[in-house]
Write an enzyme that holds these catalytic residues in place. Structure first.
Site, mmCIF file in Angstrom:
data_model
loop_
_atom_site.group_PDB
_atom_site.id
_atom_site.type_symbol
_atom_site.label_atom_id
_atom_site.label_comp_id
_atom_site.label_asym_id
_atom_site.label_seq_id
_atom_site.Cartn_x
_atom_site.Cartn_y
_atom_site.Cartn_z
ATOM 1 C CB SER A 543 51.940 -27.438 -38.013
ATOM 2 O OG SER A 543 52.932 -27.035 -38.917
ATOM 3 C CG HIS A 661 52.260 -22.105 -37.884
ATOM 4 N ND1 HIS A 661 51.429 -22.676 -38.820
ATOM 5 C CD2 HIS A 661 53.037 -23.122 -37.412
ATOM 6 C CE1 HIS A 661 51.691 -23.969 -38.919
ATOM 7 N NE2 HIS A 661 52.657 -24.267 -38.069
#
Length: 698
Positions: A543, A661
């Site tokens: 991320s 994610h």
């Protein structure tokens, strides 16, 4: 010459046509050769992705390290997940995943010593393990729980309600409640939600977060929006209610640097919203309780303080400091019937203490060792507070503490993995100087018999953003690496929250390069202190941490032997156009602004790949169901690096289906993903992954 990964010959990358789209951004000509890879709905991109995945599988599946790592990572990950327990109205709630369970289950018990009862089990709802419990909020009387379910890691929750005593589904269904907050009152609840697709311009359904009120049994289509209609679409609006249901606190978060806070009196709705804090360059979070508002804020206190004011007069002029700012950052707090539980960070490790409501009578709650607590949850009508403790090698343990006595009771302990002996693992914390002589702390984790020989396979990771503190949390990957004889290094980079708001701001917006310099200097320190050398030094991050290692890859390629770049941001000139990324503009800036475009252009990894430069081997990982960071970043960067002229370059792309994610990823997918990542890094750094290392079952 064919590309080889250890003993494996890697097929050539698939052909990737260049499109060379040119944008003129604030007078500068910006070439984007792989713009077409942004369209993940096109058959062309799907076919290209399939061919990239096939190539990656041909490389990684044949690595001898992968089989050992997959088996060991399954053991280390099977200890499960454990959330912070929430005591409320005599009951205690928590989520837990254990053993071969694919997803975490919501449990409830009727008292500290009573058995757990499964309340919401996504594994029973979906044997494939792709349905995830995203969040939950019990009502003030613990009669009901509102919770969110999503599928395939997309976090696009649908709100449901269950009756706690019977397990009966109350029949409520409210869509578009991703990352929702829910606040219960008699007969219903306030909740935050996003607009339905088609109700706003395409793409804007990720924004325009509002708060509405829902009465149990009513049609959600008729729910009244009560907060957020007049706010900017990028504001993140939340809600919390006092235990007696009278006072409603609305907050609008502008990134991770500002909040506007308002209070509503349900007994006197004619008063409207009363401003608690507005327009300040600071954040505040908390709740109303017993006629007073309680807030943790960094206003005039970079390390945070806790303030209180009467709900009848909650403005800043009435704030009283209850817990003053100190040397150590106040990471969080909660209220109980008579006391406050305050969580601090000291050197990036946790401390927990309680105080009376005037800020006096401090009592420390003893913790098992130096480690990490992520948050505390108090019962406003009792003397109990819940917390979960863990270390790099100790899986989470959930406790309930009595704030009057300071005594803690162990609620749940995740089973320690077979063969992992914490007594044979050393955790150190060292300090080094960054490029501007700022001192940065760094955790070093290694087997006790591993010494700085200059040749230790080393994995350096980090984050450095969004006020996120990197503390000693249990990590299956780190454990597998360390017990095999490697060194795991985690620096507390600027941009994080370990040392307060000044530390955070020193690594955001125009100061973002400080984060990368801190990371580079961490790598150089590991070499200078005799732990490792460049050919043994790997880096990984996900991320915002993916951006970190992407910048390290392009700025200092000679420093590293291998890179894993997971669910990353890499095209920093266009990132704000995708998914929920406009929420992050207060942290990064945006190329829509000429000054911000200048600093983003200077470090954007996609725009700083230099022809003729030899880059270390890199594995990019992403997921098609990621609703946070668009997979286009990894696709475009992989294509750009694969097009470089180095015949020995190794650039792999792994794109997961039915995953997002990372939140809610089922156990099997976690094992496969981490086995790929760690086998790739081990093969390139010489980590001894076999039965003669500590990976063998003891």
């Amino acid at each position: 010459m064919p590309r080889t990964l250890k003993v494996v010959t890697i097929p050539p990358p698939p052909a990737t046509p260049r499109s060379d789209v040119v944008d003129i951004v604030h007078g500068e000509r910006i070439t984007d050769p792989y713009r077409w890879l942004e369209d993940d709905r096109s058959d062309r991109v799907k076919d290209w992705t399939d061919r990239q995945n096939a190539r990656t599988r041909a490389a990684l599946d044949r690595l001898p390290e992968r089989r050992f790592l997959a088996a060991r990572l399954r053991e280390l990950l099977s200890v499960g997940l454990l959330s912070t327990p929430r005591p409320i109205a005599g009951r205690i709630f928590h989520t837990r995943r254990e053993g071969e369970q694919k997803q975490a289950v919501l449990y409830v018990r009727d008292g500290v010593s009573d058995p757990d009862r499964a309340l919401v089990d996504p594994n029973a709802l979906d044997p494939a393990g792709l349905t995830t419990l995203d969040w939950y909020y019990p009502s003030q009387d613990a009669r009901y729980v509102a919770y969110g379910l999503s599928h395939g890691g997309d976090e696009l929750s649908t709100l449901r309600v269950i009756e706690v005593a019977t397990g009966r589904d109350a029949g409520e269904r409210i869509s578009h409640t991703q990352r929702s907050t829910v606040a219960w009152v008699e007969g219903g609840f306030y909740y935050s939600f996003h607009p339905a697709p088609g109700a706003v311009p395409a793409g804007d359904e990720n924004y325009h977060r509002r708060v509405a009120f829902h009465r149990l049994g009513a049609d959600p289509a008729r729910d009244l929006v009560v907060f957020g209609e007049d706010r900017a679409k990028e504001d993140i609006n939340t809600v919390v209610v006092s235990p007696d249901g009278r006072w409603v606190l609305f907050s609008a978060w502008i990134g991770w640097v500002r909040t506007d806070v308002y209070l509503h009196d349900r007994e006197h709705p004619e008063r409207g919203l009363v401003t608690v804090m507005e327009g300040e360059d600071a954040v505040a979070d908390g709740a109303p309780d017993r006629g007073r508002i309680w807030l943790r804020t960094n206003l005039d206190a970079p390390n945070y303080r806790i303030v209180s004011a009467p709900c009848e007069r909650p403005g800043m002029d009435a704030w009283e400091t209850v817990i003053a700012e100190g040397e150590h950052v106040i990471e969080g707090f909660d209220t109980t019937r008579e006391r406050l539980a305050v969580l601090r960070l000291a050197g990036a490790t946790s401390r927990l203490a309680t105080y009376d409501r005037t800020g006096r009578e401090q009592r420390e709650i003893a913790l098992p060792s130096l480690g990490a607590i992520e948050l505390v949850q108090g019962d406003a009508d009792a003397d109990l507070v819940g917390y979960t403790f863990q270390t790099f090698t100790q899986p989470p343990i959930a406790f309930i503490a009595n704030v009057r006595t300071g005594e803690s009771t162990e609620l749940v302990r995740l089973r320690a993995p077979d063969g992992l002996d914490p007594s044979r693992i050393t955790v150190e914390q060292t300090t080094y100087r960054s490029h501007d002589r700022t001192e940065v702390t760094m955790f070093l984790v290694h087997r006790s018999d591993v010494r700085p020989t200059g040749d230790v396979p080393t994995l350096l990771t980090g984050y450095g953003g969004f006020n996120v503190s990197r503390t000693p949390l249990y990590s299956a990957g780190a454990a597998a690496w360390v017990e095999s004889g490697g060194l795991f290094a985690l620096p507390n980079l600027r941009g994080g929250g370990e040392y307060g708001e000044r530390w955070h701001r020193a690594g955001m917006l125009g100061n973002k390069q400080n984060v990368f310099e801190d990371f580079h200097r961490a790598a150089e320190t590991l070499v200078a202190n005799g732990w490792t050398e460049a050919r043994r030094l790997a880096i990984s991050g996900g991320s915002n941490g993916g951006l970190l290692v992407g910048a390290a890859l392009t700025q200092r390629p000679e420093l590293f032997a291998a890179v894993v770049c997971a669910v990353p941001l890499l095209d920093m000139l266009r990132y704000q156009n995708f998914r929920i990324a406009r929420f992050w503009i207060p942290e990064y800036g945006s190329a829509e602004d000429p000054e911000q475009m200048r600093w983003l252009r200077a470090y954007s990894p996609y725009h700083n790949v230099r022809p003729g430069t030899r880059y270390p081997p890199v594995l990019f990982t992403t997921a098609e169901g990621d609703t946070r960071v668009d997979p286009m970043h990894a696709r475009k960067m992989a294509a750009l690096l694969q097009a470089q002229e180095d015949p020995n370059a190794i650039v792999l792309l792994r794109v997961d289906r039915d995953a997002g994610h990372g939140i809610g990823k089922p156990l099997d997918k976690q094992v496969e993903d981490f086995a790929d990542q760690y086998a790739f890094l081990a093969s390139l750094t010489g980590l001894a992954v076999n039965e003669t290392a500590m990976l063998a079952r003891r």
